[in-house]
Every structure is written in C-alpha cells, then in structure tokens.
Write an enzyme that holds these catalytic residues in place. Sequence first.
Site, PDB file in Angstrom:
ATOM      1  N   HIS A 149      -8.163  -7.065   3.757  1.00 38.48           N
ATOM      2  CA  HIS A 149      -8.252  -6.454   5.085  1.00 38.48           C
ATOM      3  C   HIS A 149      -7.423  -7.253   6.076  1.00 38.48           C
ATOM      4  CE1 HIS A 149      -9.944  -4.534   8.663  1.00 38.48           C
ATOM      5  NE2 HIS A 149     -10.277  -3.551   7.838  1.00 38.48           N
ATOM      6  N   ASP A 195     -13.460   1.138   1.391  1.00 38.87           N
ATOM      7  CA  ASP A 195     -12.939   2.119   0.443  1.00 38.87           C
ATOM      8  C   ASP A 195     -13.229   1.774  -1.017  1.00 38.87           C
ATOM      9  OD1 ASP A 195     -11.778   3.707   2.504  1.00 38.87           O
ATOM     10  OD2 ASP A 195     -10.211   2.195   2.701  1.00 38.87           O
ATOM     11  N   SER A 206      -5.029   4.329  12.291  1.00 36.69           N
ATOM     12  CA  SER A 206      -5.425   5.678  12.713  1.00 36.69           C
ATOM     13  C   SER A 206      -5.910   5.662  14.164  1.00 36.69           C
ATOM     14  CB  SER A 206      -6.509   6.252  11.789  1.00 36.69           C
ATOM     15  OG  SER A 206      -7.600   5.382  11.674  1.00 36.69           O
ATOM     16  N   HIS A 220      -4.243   2.262   4.148  1.00 32.74           N
ATOM     17  CA  HIS A 220      -5.338   2.578   5.092  1.00 32.74           C
ATOM     18  C   HIS A 220      -6.336   3.495   4.379  1.00 32.74           C
ATOM     19  CE1 HIS A 220      -7.350   2.925   8.846  1.00 32.74           C
ATOM     20  NE2 HIS A 220      -6.527   3.693   9.532  1.00 32.74           N
ATOM     21  N   ARG A 275     -19.725  -2.349   5.550  1.00 32.52           N
ATOM     22  CA  ARG A 275     -19.738  -0.925   5.206  1.00 32.52           C
ATOM     23  C   ARG A 275     -19.772  -0.758   3.682  1.00 32.52           C
ATOM     24  NH1 ARG A 275     -14.409   0.876   8.258  1.00 32.52           N
ATOM     25  NH2 ARG A 275     -13.725  -0.906   7.006  1.00 32.52           N
TER      26      ARG A 275
HETATM   27  N1  HAX Z   1      -4.204  -6.733  -3.936  1.00 35.36           N
HETATM   28  C1  HAX Z   1      -3.081  -7.453  -4.153  1.00 35.36           C
HETATM   29  N2  HAX Z   1      -2.427  -8.130  -3.189  1.00 35.36           N
HETATM   30  C2  HAX Z   1      -2.956  -8.117  -1.972  1.00 35.36           C
HETATM   31  C3  HAX Z   1      -4.148  -7.441  -1.664  1.00 35.36           C
HETATM   32  C4  HAX Z   1      -4.773  -6.713  -2.710  1.00 35.36           C
HETATM   33  N3  HAX Z   1      -5.873  -5.991  -2.514  1.00 35.36           N
HETATM   34  N4  HAX Z   1      -4.440  -7.603  -0.358  1.00 35.36           N
HETATM   35  C5  HAX Z   1      -3.443  -8.378   0.153  1.00 35.36           C
HETATM   36  N5  HAX Z   1      -2.554  -8.677  -0.819  1.00 35.36           N
HETATM   37  C6  HAX Z   1      -1.291  -9.401  -0.674  1.00 35.36           C
HETATM   38  C7  HAX Z   1      -0.392  -8.667   0.312  1.00 35.36           C
HETATM   39  O1  HAX Z   1       0.257  -7.584  -0.321  1.00 35.36           O
HETATM   40  C8  HAX Z   1       0.540  -9.773   0.757  1.00 35.36           C
HETATM   41  O2  HAX Z   1       1.470  -9.998  -0.285  1.00 35.36           O
HETATM   42  P1  HAX Z   1       3.012 -10.350   0.033  1.00 35.36           P
HETATM   43  O3  HAX Z   1       2.959 -11.577   0.894  1.00 35.36           O
HETATM   44  O4  HAX Z   1       3.602 -10.570  -1.311  1.00 35.36           O
HETATM   45  O5  HAX Z   1       3.575  -9.172   0.750  1.00 35.36           O
HETATM   46  C9  HAX Z   1      -0.412 -10.986   0.806  1.00 35.36           C
HETATM   47  O6  HAX Z   1      -1.516 -10.662  -0.068  1.00 35.36           O
HETATM   48  C10 HAX Z   1      -0.941 -11.289   2.183  1.00 35.36           C
HETATM   49  O7  HAX Z   1      -1.547 -10.132   2.707  1.00 35.36           O
HETATM   50  P2  HAX Z   1      -2.767 -10.262   3.738  1.00 35.36           P
HETATM   51  O8  HAX Z   1      -2.264 -10.976   4.942  1.00 35.36           O
HETATM   52  O9  HAX Z   1      -3.952 -10.824   3.063  1.00 35.36           O
HETATM   53  O10 HAX Z   1      -3.136  -8.753   4.066  1.00 35.36           O
HETATM   54  P3  HAX Z   1      -2.475  -7.784   5.159  1.00 35.36           P
HETATM   55  O11 HAX Z   1      -3.181  -7.975   6.448  1.00 35.36           O
HETATM   56  O12 HAX Z   1      -0.992  -7.891   5.180  1.00 35.36           O
HETATM   57  O13 HAX Z   1      -2.814  -6.351   4.544  1.00 35.36           O
HETATM   58  C11 HAX Z   1      -4.192  -4.727   3.499  1.00 35.36           C
HETATM   59  C12 HAX Z   1      -4.122  -5.839   4.549  1.00 35.36           C
HETATM   60  C13 HAX Z   1      -5.517  -3.997   3.659  1.00 35.36           C
HETATM   61  C14 HAX Z   1      -3.043  -3.748   3.740  1.00 35.36           C
HETATM   62  C15 HAX Z   1      -4.087  -5.366   2.105  1.00 35.36           C
HETATM   63  O14 HAX Z   1      -5.174  -6.246   1.904  1.00 35.36           O
HETATM   64  C16 HAX Z   1      -4.050  -4.327   0.989  1.00 35.36           C
HETATM   65  O15 HAX Z   1      -2.966  -3.841   0.657  1.00 35.36           O
HETATM   66  N6  HAX Z   1      -5.222  -3.969   0.369  1.00 35.36           N
HETATM   67  C17 HAX Z   1      -5.303  -2.939  -0.622  1.00 35.36           C
HETATM   68  C18 HAX Z   1      -5.255  -1.546   0.014  1.00 35.36           C
HETATM   69  C19 HAX Z   1      -6.535  -1.235   0.733  1.00 35.36           C
HETATM   70  O16 HAX Z   1      -7.630  -1.405   0.234  1.00 35.36           O
HETATM   71  N7  HAX Z   1      -6.416  -0.720   1.959  1.00 35.36           N
HETATM   72  C20 HAX Z   1      -7.569  -0.328   2.781  1.00 35.36           C
HETATM   73  C21 HAX Z   1      -7.881  -1.340   3.875  1.00 35.36           C
HETATM   74  C22 HAX Z   1      -9.057  -0.950   4.729  1.00 35.36           C
HETATM   75  C23 HAX Z   1      -8.791   0.298   5.461  1.00 35.36           C
HETATM   76  O17 HAX Z   1      -7.949   0.403   6.340  1.00 35.36           O
HETATM   77  N8  HAX Z   1      -9.451   1.333   5.074  1.00 35.36           N
HETATM   78  O18 HAX Z   1      -9.152   2.547   5.510  1.00 35.36           O
END
Ligand code: HAX
Length: 437
Positions: free
Chosen positions: A318, A373, A241, A271, A327
């Site tokens: 994250h 979140d 964002s 996000h 937070r």
């Molecule tokens: N549940 C299951 N699997 C997860 C996970 C979770 N909460 N978090 C990461 N992983 C997985 C990823 O999907 C990825 O899998 P693949 O290799 O099979 O694609 C692997 O673990 C490695 O990911 P990562 O390097 O640890 O994490 P990224 O930097 O790629 O992604 C995310 C970060 C926040 C997008 C991710 O942790 C996620 O999807 N979390 C759940 C959604 C969420 O809570 N989002 C909010 C984040 C904070 C924010 O921006 N708030 O607004």
Amino acid sequence: MDLLKSAFKASFAAKTEELKDLLKANGNLVIDQVKIEQLHGGMRGIKLMLWETSSLDAIEGIRFRGYNIPQLQELLPRIHGAKEPLPEGLFWLMLTGEIPSNEQVEWLSKDWASRAEIPQHVYKILDSLNNSVHPMTQLSIGILSLQSESIFAKKYDEGITKSSYWEYMYEDTVNLIARLPGLAAYIYRKCFHNSQHIAADPSLDWSANFAHMLGNDSPDFKDLMRLYMTIHADHEGGNASAHTVHLIGSTLSDAYLALAGGINALAGPLHGLANQEVMDWIYEMIAHLGTDNPSKDQIKEYVKKTLSEGKIVPGYGHAVLRAPDPRFLAQKEFGKEYCANDPLVNIVWNVFDVVPTILEDLGKVKNPWPNVDAHSGALLEFYGIKEHNFYTVLFGVSRAMGVLAQLCWDRAYGLPLERPKSITTEELKEFILQTAN
Ligand code: HAX
C-alpha cells in the site's frame, strides 16, 4: 429541505466560518515541503488537499470522521435484523460528522429507494455494449449516460449563485448513489445471467436490495454486502479514484462526470482492479499446482515464482498503510463466522500467513501486508458471485459514497479549480544547479 440535506447544511455552515477564520489567520503557514524524489515518486505523502470525510493512518487504517472500522461496526445503526451496520449510516456520518439514529438511517434508506429509478435510455446504451466490454467500462459508460439527469448541470446552465452549488450537488449525489446498485446489477445480470434482470425491492435497504438484484437473497449475503459497501466507501483524498473525482469536480463538472472519471481510475490493477487480480492469481496458482488445497510451502514457492517473473503479488502492499489493512481484517472476521471451512477462503488466509515475510525479504517493499483487495473476492465467490471481472464494480458502487459526499463538501466550501504546478526535467536541472550555487 430534506432531513439529511438540512443536517449537512447545519454541519458545513459552522465549519465554513471556522475554515475562513483559520485561513485568514494562518494562510501563510508552511504545512509541508516537497522533495524531488516525491515529485518524481507519485507525490507520496505530500499534504495538499482538504478532505473531510475520512483520514488514513498508516498503522490504524482508515478513520471516517474520526471513527475507525471496529468503532463503526459497533456504533453505526443496524436495522430490520441486519447483523452488519447499514452504509446509509456511514454516508450520514460523512456528511454531518454525527452517528445517525436508527430512524435517520431508516429514513435515508427509504429516500434512496425512492430515487433509484434509471431512465430507459441508460439501459439501451448498456444493451448496445458487447459483453466483452469490461464491466468497469460498462459502469463508467452507464454513469456517463445517467448524466442526462444532472440537476447541477441543468441549474448551472440556467444560472445559479456559487452559494447554492452545494444544494444541487447534494441532489445529484444522492440520486446517483441511489441508482448505482440498479445500474451495477443490470450490468451483472446482462453480462453473466443472460439479461435475466431482477426487479428492485424498494422495501429493502440499499445493500440488501443490491444483493437481491444481483440474485442472492440470503440474509448472510445481504450482511456481506452491507459490510462490503461500508468498508470500501472512502480512503481519504489522495488515492487515485478519490483524487480524480475531486479534481474533475473542481472544474464544476457535475457528480456524474466526476464519478465516471473516478471509476476509470479505480479500474487500474494497482488500485481497485487488484480485487479481480487477486482471484485470477489464486486460480492460476491452483491450476499450476494442480490442487485446490495447496500447502503453505507450495504457496510460498508460487509467490516466489510470481516475483521471479517480475510480477507483483496482487492484494499486498500500500502507498500509505504500514500494517495489515483493517478492512482486510474485518473481512477475515466475517469469513471466520460464515465460511471458515471454505477452501478458497482458507487459501486467502494461508497466503496471508506466507506473503508478508517473502515481500519483507525483498528489502524494497514498504508495506508487505495485505490490503482490502486481498480478501473480498473469496467471500463474494462463496456467495455465488464468481465472475472476477465484476468485483471492481462492487468496489466502485461503494467508493461512490465517500467521494460524492466529499464532492458535496467541496462545493459547500467553495473550493476552487485545482491547478498544481508541473516542471520539466530541464527546469528541474536548473533548480538543482541554482540550489548548489
Ligand atoms: N508485490 C511485489 N512487489 C511489490 C508489491 C507487491 N505486492 N508492492 C510493492 N512492491 C514493489 C514495488 O513494485 C516497487 O518495486 P520497484 O522499486 O522495483 O518499482 C517497490 O516494491 C516499492 O514499492 P512501495 O513503495 O512499497 O509501494 P508503492 O507505494 O509504490 O505502491 C502499490 C503501492 C499498492 C501500488 C503496490 O504495493 C502494489 O503494486 N501492490 C499490488 C497491487 C495492489 O494490491 N493494489 C491495490 C492497493 C490498494 C488499493 O488501492 N485498493 O484499491
């Protein structure tokens, strides 16, 4: 010139000179190198942007102008009996680098209250939208409809010098922030309370008035809103964002156009929408298990079921953080004080006890800890804001403060159009071939 505007001018004048000298002397220094896996992997960790309002440490979490969340909670002013600091103080800090006095926060509160009026055509546009349109989409449309009020766009059209851009950006920024609670509350009451709107109370501070317009006047909910609006405001420049607002703003789009883009980015489930997803996921778990008091073993099984279906656990993980999000912890502290016996809040805490080990055991998740979140929805629900698809709107109202404060810095520094280089897979293959030879 008003109090904050002149304080901001003094603050950036010194920094602009410093930055000019710094660039002149060190412009050719290499600050980072990019691996092919980063180019493909969402550009993680590459340093490529100036962002003054905050900086994210993987372990300590967010620091606003050098202050972490516990320090902000201690130092930012609380006025008129508020138990939590007012986000107005954080906005002042982001623009000036100084912790404001009680009087300065009081002045800013009043300044925002005086700028909060929303033109009728915006309400008409919102009223024309079916309630099935997601509240985040309505917020984005509402902000775009407000663009008719952009002073920057008007002045640019008339012809202004680059050195004055910041001034009109500042005006747009504070006008927009002032109007956001009214806009968001209008969407909330329209969608979920039969359009029974509640008039603003300009004697209240920004967050308390927001709580009031949403329909809950309890002092504790007002404090929750002050806390919520403060901790969600900024998370350095690389998150989707924030970066979107910065990118759009770099084309000299005004604050309204830029913020609407950022809100659209925040609306994605990876996000900001995660706060809605967390609550939906907890409710699905409750329905699946047939109890609103699940044991930790039951939660564990449900988490494993979620993962076995190829889904993510929302609210965990994250891209930068590698420890529990401060937070999240600040909200947990609030929960301990105000609603320690609430069943939903206790589910959130029990999920926190079981999820990190399970995610860690997957061996691929870089951060198994909760993010912001994971907690917010349960607190909102405790105070009667039960509509999950509204939660990201609250996040958006808060996030506006950080990204718009930075947009003022962008124009003050005269930062140019953002335009990085992309390459095709063919070019990538060619590069690899050349490097190998
Ligand atoms: N549940 C299951 N699997 C997860 C996970 C979770 N909460 N978090 C990461 N992983 C997985 C990823 O999907 C990825 O899998 P693949 O290799 O099979 O694609 C692997 O673990 C490695 O990911 P990562 O390097 O640890 O994490 P990224 O930097 O790629 O992604 C995310 C970060 C926040 C997008 C991710 O942790 C996620 O999807 N979390 C759940 C959604 C969420 O809570 N989002 C909010 C984040 C904070 C924010 O921006 N708030 O607004």
